[in-house]
Design an enzyme around this catalytic site. Sequence first.
Site, PDB file in Angstrom:
ATOM      1  CE  LYS A  65      -3.940  -1.349  -1.240  1.00 29.44           C
ATOM      2  NZ  LYS A  65      -3.509  -0.539  -2.421  1.00 29.44           N
ATOM      3  CB  SER A 111      -6.846  -0.787  -4.560  1.00 37.48           C
ATOM      4  OG  SER A 111      -5.468  -0.508  -4.345  1.00 37.48           O
ATOM      5  CB  SER A 146      -4.241   2.180  -5.336  1.00 37.43           C
ATOM      6  OG  SER A 146      -4.799   1.366  -6.325  1.00 37.43           O
TER       7      SER A 146
END
Lengths: 89, 448
Positions: B68, B143, B167
Amino acid sequence: MEAIPAFTAGALPSLSDDDALLAWVRQGLGGRVGGASEREERRLVQLLVRLGPALQEALAAGSSAGTECLDAAASKTTFDTALTQCSHD
Amino acid sequence: MTELPPTLVQMQRLIAQGELSPAEALQVQRERVAALDARFHCVVSVPQPTPSDECPTGPLAGIGLAHKDIFDTEGHRPGIGHDAGAQTPGTRNARVLERLRQSGAAHLARLVMAEYACGATGANVRQRPCINPLHPQAVVGGSSSGSAVAVASGLAYGSLGTDTAGSVRIPAATCGVLGLKTTHGLVDLDGVAPLAPALDSVGLLARTAADAGQLLSAVAGRPLQGSPDPARHRVRPSSASLRIKAVIPNALDDQVAQALHGFMATWPRAAVVCDMPEQARLAQWAEVLLHAEASQVHRGALLSREVSPMVEAVALPGLVIAAEWVLAVRAQRAAQLRAFVAAHLRQYDLLVLPALAHAVPDWSVVTPGAPGFDAQRLVGLYRYMGFVNYLGLPSVVFPVAVDRRGLPIAVQVLARPFHDAVLLAWAAAVEDRLCGPAGFPSFSKPHV
């Protein structure tokens, strides 16, 4: 995460007083460039009303346990200790 | 595109047997990044190879990972879903990335994410829309959207994400891979952009439980209970001896409820109940902390209105939440954790819960304003997530069934703090029963 925005300090108005809650929201958003739409403000009032009862529970639990004065750092230390202790339960 | 073994552990075996050198293995993995990104849109940027990539050493030598875009990397600040990041001399690797580098792993790509880690769907108007490798219309989840897509598509053997309110677990559930939210404090957050520090944890996504165990061993900053890596810590528990409780709420949709009841029937000694009364209250307390801390972290952008509606939805309420509420829910965390563990995880080792409340929805169903939008389906993505962050517990998500469309139905499993490896041990036992050697992604049926 020590600091709490100054404008949220103080006693929240009664959750049944929509006008006072709206004034509270406007005060909180006061520094916002361009302000906020009334729809946005109303949504935030609804959020406060939705969360209020559970948060009154947290306040009450804190009062009865004598923990209402813990600041952020003290709360973190206490929580980290609890995590370690609970790992051995 | 060159075929690779489907799992990290199988790749390690090939390298150990001398069939590929670590450098050759990495070369093949790097060549696949562009081709898979062209199909699934999950890459923000590709870091420059480092000198240690030439001749890596350690248990993860020759293994390519992608993360990420929320971690500091050498000479580069992350974009955090707001932009593409930038070269920034003096920036060092986040400590968790440094641990992976020292274990020999290479960093293949920085991955797409929801802006400032806000948003359960993974939608981000500032980036190309990620595509769920299982179904082009299915929501990706966020996310850590790019992380799940990269692992599910085979772009990387594993990925780090962050989990503040689901997330890591949500996109793992929607993309059919394993997602582990680590115990709060187990993995160092130095060099990781915060959302709500009290709730933030690094998480990892992988194709199999064994792969996840390899990553966990590398990133854990303190000893684990029941580690799957006996060389590192304690013995691996026998999954047969684990005491299991499941909560299957009545509010689930039929497909999910049926799948969870069916799954639990295969563990006949498990206790199954339908109610966890404190969950809703704990979820609201988590929400207060999330709003309050996110509003401070992103205060500047919020006040100048430089953020998308999703970030506003998370952070704006924090500007109007009373300080006494925030202090109260913080002060209650330790007591609530002790009470929860006593109620659910003293008599039992594992607590099984739903991951999502509904079958994996399409984008249109969970995108506000879209035709067919259903607010309940959107809430169903994260309903069972945030309270876990409030308690700081470890939690793993993995698929155990498929829905009518062939998309995964996942469970979420909690354990006592720092028992992250126990979760993976049980996930491995489930995987043995349900999946082939390719691990959890083989369980669903891709439509892409």
